[in-house]
Design a protein around this motif. Structure first.
Motif, mmCIF file in Angstrom:
data_model
loop_
_atom_site.group_PDB
_atom_site.id
_atom_site.type_symbol
_atom_site.label_atom_id
_atom_site.label_comp_id
_atom_site.label_asym_id
_atom_site.label_seq_id
_atom_site.Cartn_x
_atom_site.Cartn_y
_atom_site.Cartn_z
ATOM 1 N N SER A 176 -2.596 10.365 -7.856
ATOM 2 C CA SER A 176 -3.650 9.610 -7.187
ATOM 3 C C SER A 176 -3.320 9.302 -5.733
ATOM 4 O O SER A 176 -4.209 8.963 -4.956
ATOM 5 C CB SER A 176 -3.904 8.292 -7.937
ATOM 6 N N SER A 177 -2.050 9.401 -5.361
ATOM 7 C CA SER A 177 -1.651 9.100 -3.992
ATOM 8 C C SER A 177 -1.109 10.362 -3.334
ATOM 9 O O SER A 177 -0.146 10.962 -3.832
ATOM 10 C CB SER A 177 -0.578 8.008 -3.966
ATOM 11 N N TRP A 178 -1.736 10.725 -2.216
ATOM 12 C CA TRP A 178 -1.396 11.953 -1.504
ATOM 13 C C TRP A 178 -1.180 11.670 -0.024
ATOM 14 O O TRP A 178 -1.773 10.747 0.531
ATOM 15 C CB TRP A 178 -2.543 12.968 -1.624
ATOM 16 N N GLY A 179 -0.385 12.508 0.609
ATOM 17 C CA GLY A 179 -0.293 12.471 2.060
ATOM 18 C C GLY A 179 -1.449 13.251 2.662
ATOM 19 O O GLY A 179 -2.289 13.805 1.951
ATOM 20 N N GLN A 180 -1.452 13.325 3.979
ATOM 21 C CA GLN A 180 -2.543 14.003 4.687
ATOM 22 C C GLN A 180 -2.324 15.501 4.774
ATOM 23 O O GLN A 180 -3.238 16.263 5.101
ATOM 24 C CB GLN A 180 -2.704 13.420 6.096
ATOM 25 N N GLY A 181 -1.098 15.942 4.504
ATOM 26 C CA GLY A 181 -0.796 17.367 4.525
ATOM 27 C C GLY A 181 -0.225 17.829 5.855
ATOM 28 O O GLY A 181 -0.445 17.204 6.893
ATOM 29 N N THR A 182 0.516 18.921 5.798
ATOM 30 C CA THR A 182 1.044 19.540 7.002
ATOM 31 C C THR A 182 0.868 21.052 6.869
ATOM 32 O O THR A 182 1.137 21.623 5.809
ATOM 33 C CB THR A 182 2.523 19.152 7.235
ATOM 34 N N GLN A 183 0.403 21.682 7.925
ATOM 35 C CA GLN A 183 0.077 23.105 7.891
ATOM 36 C C GLN A 183 1.330 23.956 8.072
ATOM 37 O O GLN A 183 2.116 23.727 9.004
ATOM 38 C CB GLN A 183 -0.931 23.453 8.980
ATOM 39 N N VAL A 184 1.484 24.918 7.199
ATOM 40 C CA VAL A 184 2.551 25.917 7.321
ATOM 41 C C VAL A 184 1.885 27.281 7.432
ATOM 42 O O VAL A 184 1.070 27.655 6.574
ATOM 43 C CB VAL A 184 3.497 25.889 6.102
ATOM 44 N N GLU A 202 0.840 -1.193 0.000
ATOM 45 C CA GLU A 202 0.000 0.000 0.000
ATOM 46 C C GLU A 202 0.878 1.247 0.000
ATOM 47 O O GLU A 202 1.774 1.378 0.820
ATOM 48 C CB GLU A 202 -0.905 0.020 1.234
ATOM 49 N N VAL A 203 0.594 2.140 -0.923
ATOM 50 C CA VAL A 203 1.344 3.389 -1.014
ATOM 51 C C VAL A 203 0.896 4.331 0.101
ATOM 52 O O VAL A 203 -0.296 4.583 0.280
ATOM 53 C CB VAL A 203 1.118 4.061 -2.377
ATOM 54 N N GLN A 204 1.866 4.822 0.860
ATOM 55 C CA GLN A 204 1.569 5.792 1.915
ATOM 56 C C GLN A 204 2.589 6.910 1.877
ATOM 57 O O GLN A 204 3.787 6.678 1.663
ATOM 58 C CB GLN A 204 1.584 5.139 3.292
ATOM 59 N N LEU A 205 2.105 8.116 2.089
ATOM 60 C CA LEU A 205 2.946 9.305 2.173
ATOM 61 C C LEU A 205 2.564 10.052 3.440
ATOM 62 O O LEU A 205 1.386 10.311 3.674
ATOM 63 C CB LEU A 205 2.726 10.200 0.954
ATOM 64 N N VAL A 206 3.558 10.392 4.250
ATOM 65 C CA VAL A 206 3.292 11.086 5.505
ATOM 66 C C VAL A 206 4.155 12.336 5.565
ATOM 67 O O VAL A 206 5.389 12.252 5.617
ATOM 68 C CB VAL A 206 3.577 10.182 6.712
ATOM 69 N N GLU A 207 3.490 13.490 5.559
ATOM 70 C CA GLU A 207 4.195 14.760 5.655
ATOM 71 C C GLU A 207 4.368 15.167 7.115
ATOM 72 O O GLU A 207 3.521 14.847 7.959
ATOM 73 C CB GLU A 207 3.441 15.882 4.922
ATOM 74 N N SER A 208 5.438 15.884 7.378
ATOM 75 C CA SER A 208 5.674 16.434 8.709
ATOM 76 C C SER A 208 6.575 17.644 8.573
ATOM 77 O O SER A 208 7.145 17.897 7.512
ATOM 78 C CB SER A 208 6.302 15.394 9.635
ATOM 79 N N GLY A 209 6.696 18.396 9.668
ATOM 80 C CA GLY A 209 7.608 19.532 9.696
ATOM 81 C C GLY A 209 6.964 20.889 9.573
ATOM 82 O O GLY A 209 7.652 21.910 9.650
ATOM 83 N N GLY A 210 5.663 20.912 9.387
ATOM 84 C CA GLY A 210 4.990 22.198 9.300
ATOM 85 C C GLY A 210 4.948 22.896 10.652
ATOM 86 O O GLY A 210 5.318 22.324 11.675
ATOM 87 N N GLY A 211 4.493 24.135 10.630
ATOM 88 C CA GLY A 211 4.392 24.888 11.881
ATOM 89 C C GLY A 211 4.180 26.359 11.622
ATOM 90 O O GLY A 211 3.885 26.772 10.496
ATOM 91 N N LEU A 212 4.351 27.126 12.685
ATOM 92 C CA LEU A 212 4.194 28.571 12.619
ATOM 93 C C LEU A 212 5.582 29.211 12.628
ATOM 94 O O LEU A 212 6.417 28.891 13.485
ATOM 95 C CB LEU A 212 3.375 29.060 13.817
ATOM 96 N N VAL A 213 5.814 30.104 11.689
ATOM 97 C CA VAL A 213 7.118 30.763 11.584
ATOM 98 C C VAL A 213 6.903 32.207 11.154
ATOM 99 O O VAL A 213 5.916 32.518 10.484
ATOM 100 C CB VAL A 213 8.016 29.997 10.573
#
Length: 122
Positions: free
Chosen positions: A110-118, A1-12
């Motif tokens: 067709s395959s996306w991660g859940q996203g990370t907020q910046v 199963e293809v999975q993508l996990v984003e991380s590292g976002g935040g407030l700057v």
């Protein structure tokens, strides 16, 4: 199963930096093109960078060229987006996605991660 996990976002603050990560599983990032997209409130999702599997070259949309740098770590099967000189207009949810080749057309993916907020404050 293809999975993508984003991380590292935040407030700057404007002018600051963040590094986003896109950890992939279920496939080898070196064999595909990985792209970063972003979507601001009320706006369409836009492609901002993509790294090609064929030559390893990263491509950038004009709005981030010179400020953002995309790289990959094959051993970790992870792709990164280093974002420097951030601006308030960079505020968005950032997504990574996988495709056979680089394109900034979101409908091709067709395959996306859940996203990370910046969020970039002025």
């Amino acid at each position: 199963e293809v999975q993508l996990v984003e991380s590292g976002g935040g407030l700057v603050q404007a002018g600051g930096s963040l590094r986003l990560s896109c950890a992939a599983s279920g496939f080898t990032t070196a064999d595909y093109a990985i792209a970063w997209f972003r979507q601001a409130p009320g706006k369409e999702r836009e492609g901002i960078s993509c790294i090609s599997s064929s030559d390893g070259v990263a491509h950038y949309f004009y709005s981030v060229k010179g400020r953002f740098t995309m790289s990959s770590d094959k051993a970790k099967n992870t792709v990164y987006l280093q974002m420097n000189r951030l601006k308030p207009e960079d505020t968005a949810i950032y997504y990574c996605a996988v495709h056979d080749f680089c394109t900034f057309y979101s409908g091709a993916y067709s395959s996306w991660g859940q996203g990370t907020q910046v969020t970039v404050s002025s």
